[in-house]
Design a protein around this motif. Structure first.
Motif, PDB file in Angstrom:
ATOM      1  N   ASN A 268     -29.992   1.848 -18.346  1.00 46.44           N
ATOM      2  CA  ASN A 268     -30.408   3.018 -17.577  1.00 46.44           C
ATOM      3  C   ASN A 268     -31.923   3.167 -17.582  1.00 46.44           C
ATOM      4  O   ASN A 268     -32.455   4.114 -17.006  1.00 46.44           O
ATOM      5  N   ASP A 269     -32.606   2.274 -18.247  1.00 50.68           N
ATOM      6  CA  ASP A 269     -34.070   2.198 -18.179  1.00 50.68           C
ATOM      7  C   ASP A 269     -34.362   1.482 -16.853  1.00 50.68           C
ATOM      8  O   ASP A 269     -34.800   0.332 -16.824  1.00 50.68           O
ATOM      9  N   TYR A 270     -34.078   2.213 -15.758  1.00 49.16           N
ATOM     10  CA  TYR A 270     -33.941   1.600 -14.440  1.00 49.16           C
ATOM     11  C   TYR A 270     -35.172   0.846 -13.958  1.00 49.16           C
ATOM     12  O   TYR A 270     -35.077  -0.030 -13.107  1.00 49.16           O
ATOM     13  N   LEU A 271     -36.337   1.237 -14.455  1.00 49.01           N
ATOM     14  CA  LEU A 271     -37.571   0.605 -13.971  1.00 49.01           C
ATOM     15  C   LEU A 271     -38.283  -0.161 -15.078  1.00 49.01           C
ATOM     16  O   LEU A 271     -39.380  -0.664 -14.876  1.00 49.01           O
ATOM     17  N   GLY A 272     -37.671  -0.217 -16.242  1.00 51.27           N
ATOM     18  CA  GLY A 272     -38.318  -0.891 -17.363  1.00 51.27           C
ATOM     19  C   GLY A 272     -39.499  -0.105 -17.920  1.00 51.27           C
ATOM     20  O   GLY A 272     -40.349  -0.669 -18.623  1.00 51.27           O
ATOM     21  N   MET A 273     -39.549   1.197 -17.655  1.00 51.90           N
ATOM     22  CA  MET A 273     -40.687   2.000 -18.140  1.00 51.90           C
ATOM     23  C   MET A 273     -40.685   2.133 -19.661  1.00 51.90           C
ATOM     24  O   MET A 273     -41.721   2.407 -20.266  1.00 51.90           O
TER      25      MET A 273
ATOM     26  N   GLY B 112     -33.122  17.237 -14.972  1.00 52.29           N
ATOM     27  CA  GLY B 112     -33.408  15.802 -15.027  1.00 52.29           C
ATOM     28  C   GLY B 112     -33.508  15.294 -16.456  1.00 52.29           C
ATOM     29  O   GLY B 112     -33.418  16.067 -17.417  1.00 52.29           O
ATOM     30  N   THR B 113     -33.678  13.988 -16.569  1.00 48.85           N
ATOM     31  CA  THR B 113     -33.844  13.378 -17.886  1.00 48.85           C
ATOM     32  C   THR B 113     -35.135  12.572 -17.927  1.00 48.85           C
ATOM     33  O   THR B 113     -35.608  12.087 -16.899  1.00 48.85           O
ATOM     34  N   LEU B 114     -35.670  12.425 -19.125  1.00 48.90           N
ATOM     35  CA  LEU B 114     -36.824  11.560 -19.329  1.00 48.90           C
ATOM     36  C   LEU B 114     -36.378  10.224 -19.914  1.00 48.90           C
ATOM     37  O   LEU B 114     -37.206   9.368 -20.234  1.00 48.90           O
ATOM     38  N   ALA B 115     -35.053  10.048 -20.042  1.00 47.88           N
ATOM     39  CA  ALA B 115     -34.516   8.903 -20.771  1.00 47.88           C
ATOM     40  C   ALA B 115     -34.042   7.770 -19.873  1.00 47.88           C
ATOM     41  O   ALA B 115     -33.737   6.694 -20.359  1.00 47.88           O
ATOM     42  N   LYS B 116     -33.952   7.992 -18.575  1.00 47.54           N
ATOM     43  CA  LYS B 116     -33.434   6.924 -17.715  1.00 47.54           C
ATOM     44  C   LYS B 116     -34.614   6.304 -16.969  1.00 47.54           C
ATOM     45  O   LYS B 116     -35.348   5.524 -17.564  1.00 47.54           O
ATOM     46  N   ALA B 117     -34.866   6.663 -15.719  1.00 48.34           N
ATOM     47  CA  ALA B 117     -35.980   5.979 -15.032  1.00 48.34           C
ATOM     48  C   ALA B 117     -37.309   6.156 -15.767  1.00 48.34           C
ATOM     49  O   ALA B 117     -38.166   5.272 -15.716  1.00 48.34           O
ATOM     50  N   PHE B 118     -37.502   7.270 -16.451  1.00 48.10           N
ATOM     51  CA  PHE B 118     -38.782   7.460 -17.145  1.00 48.10           C
ATOM     52  C   PHE B 118     -38.819   6.698 -18.483  1.00 48.10           C
ATOM     53  O   PHE B 118     -39.876   6.593 -19.108  1.00 48.10           O
ATOM     54  N   GLY B 119     -37.664   6.219 -18.931  1.00 45.24           N
ATOM     55  CA  GLY B 119     -37.633   5.236 -20.008  1.00 45.24           C
ATOM     56  C   GLY B 119     -37.855   5.755 -21.421  1.00 45.24           C
ATOM     57  O   GLY B 119     -38.033   4.957 -22.343  1.00 45.24           O
TER      58      GLY B 119
END
Ligand SMILES: *Cc1c(COP(=O)(O)O)cnc(C)c1O
Length: 410
Positions: free
Chosen positions: A59-64, A250-257
């Motif tokens: 879920n770290d969708y962008l590798g951030m 929202g979450t800071l744990a998925k796309a925001f990594g």
């Protein structure tokens, strides 16, 4: 029988049942390799020596989570301010990093204020429970596929009346709104991108209904923030409807990594949640370096659309590759690509063989995350998945899926 003996017997029976059904959860030990994402080290059960694998289910969708600027922000704040917040937000736990992050998130969504929580789960649970308890006789209209965190929040508002509308079905939502008393407070709760199917809610049309029936709107954008909209504000930004949705979560744990959750909305509402939500008041604030890392990630993704665009391109490429190989992909309007399996034991076995024989990790999704008979592998390409990795995935899937597979559930 004493209580402990009875409880242990129950636990052992339940676990045996889960194993029989192929639903026993085993956590693969996986170690992210910073700088090489989505490559990980996998430690097979009982083994000390790891093997390198490609992960298709992050879920770290962008590798951030391994972006150099995010790591630098975390390191700097860690050295400057230490490892933990050392208190709740009220008890010396609020640093300027927390308030800066809240201001950034409010701006991201065009809202007056935002409030941080320890996770997206807690944000949903705490905010919904508080909002729906604020006025007597609240009626809440909940999409049938809403995440467990929303369900738990709604249920914990014991005076609220819950209506569950068929997933993304506007006619059913309207019928339920129409049938409710006209003079009661109402809230429509839904997600933007649904993470197990990859479909997207018709947010504008939901807002139209909300206006017609005097309801508020609450949208979980967990799988969309950072990923959609010109600045990563999610589907509400992409569709130009952020101003019509009362509360965005929202979450800071998925796309925001990184880690953490939040709600954004009117200043007085956010202040009310801040002042009353047990899930905020009675728990330690996020560590300052976590807030710093998240802040760096949000700022990067607000300013730069390139990772979003690359993700969209990679998701299309993955869908095309699966289609070309005749693999049974479920329709998806987003970056999430579910592959239909339809059987718990097969789903687990396919995932096991992908990992053991092909060095590919894809999470099997089983009941209760999805309904029985709807088991699937959930695949997510990231900007860092290469064409070569995609070709390896397709070849591996063809090797491990039963030959009759394409005919099964057509
Ligand atoms: C993951 C998830 C959450 C919880 O977010 P966390 O930050 O991981 O706690 C909330 N809603 C949905 C739809 C999710 O998939």
């Amino acid at each position: 029988m004493d209580t402990r003996t009875a409880l242990l017997a129950h636990a052992r029976d339940s676990l045996a049942g889960l194993r029989r059904e192929g639903r026993y959860r085993e956590f693969a030990r996986l170690e992210k390799i910073a700088g090489q994402f989505p490559r990980y080290r996998w430690y097979p059960p009982g083994a000390e020596e790891p093997r390198e694998v490609t992960v298709w289910s992050s879920n770290d969708y962008l590798g951030m989570g391994t972006h150099p600027a995010v790591l630098a922000a975390a390191e700097e704040a860690l050295r400057a301010h230490g490892a933990g917040a050392g208190g709740t937000r009220n008890i010396s736990g609020t640093s300027p990093l927390h308030t800066a992050l809240e201001a950034e998130l409010a701006a991201l969504h065009g809202k007056e204020a935002a409030l941080l929580f320890g996770s997206g789960y807690v944000a949903n649970q705490a905010a919904l429970s508080v909002l729906l308890s604020a006025l007597p006789g609240f009626h809440v209209f909940s999409d049938a596929k809403n995440h467990n965190s929303m369900i738990v929040g709604m249920r914990s508002a014991t005076t609220a009346v819950r209506h569950i509308w068929r997933h993304n079905d506007l006619a059913d939502l309207e019928a339920k709104l129409r049938a409710a008393p006209t003079d009661v407070p109402k809230l429509i709760a839904f997600e933007s991108v649904y993470s197990m199917d990859g479909d997207i809610a018709p947010i504008g049309a939901i807002c139209d209904l909300a206006e017609r029936y005097g309801a508020m709107t609450y949208c979980d954008e967990v799988h969309a923030v950072g990923l959609y909209g010109a600045t990563g504000g999610g589907i509400t930004e992409r569709d130009g409807v952020a101003h019509r949705v009362d509360v965005i979560e929202g979450t800071l744990a998925k796309a925001f990594g990184v880690l953490g959750g939040y709600v954004a909305g009117d200043a007085a509402l956010v202040d009310y949640i801040r002042s009353t939500a047990a899930g905020l008041i009675f728990t330690t604030a996020l560590p300052p370096h976590v807030a710093a890392a998240a802040l760096a990630s949000v700022r990067l993704l607000r300013a730069d659309p390139a990772p979003r665009e690359r993700l969209a391109e990679r998701a299309s490429a993955l869908k095309a590759a699966l289609d070309a190989a005749g693999l049974q992909r479920m329709p998806s309007a987003s970056h999430i690509v579910p592959l239909w399996i339809g059987e718990a034991a097969l789903c687990r076995e396919v995932a096991r063989r992908l990992l053991a024989e092909h060095a590919i990790y894809a999470t099997p999704i089983n009941y209760p995350t999805v309904a029985r008979g709807e088991e699937r592998l959930r695949l997510c390409a990231t900007p860092l998945h290469t064409d070569e990795m995609m070709a390896e995935l397709v070849a591996a899937l063809r090797a491990v899926l039963p030959r009759t597979f394409g005919m099964r559930a057509a």
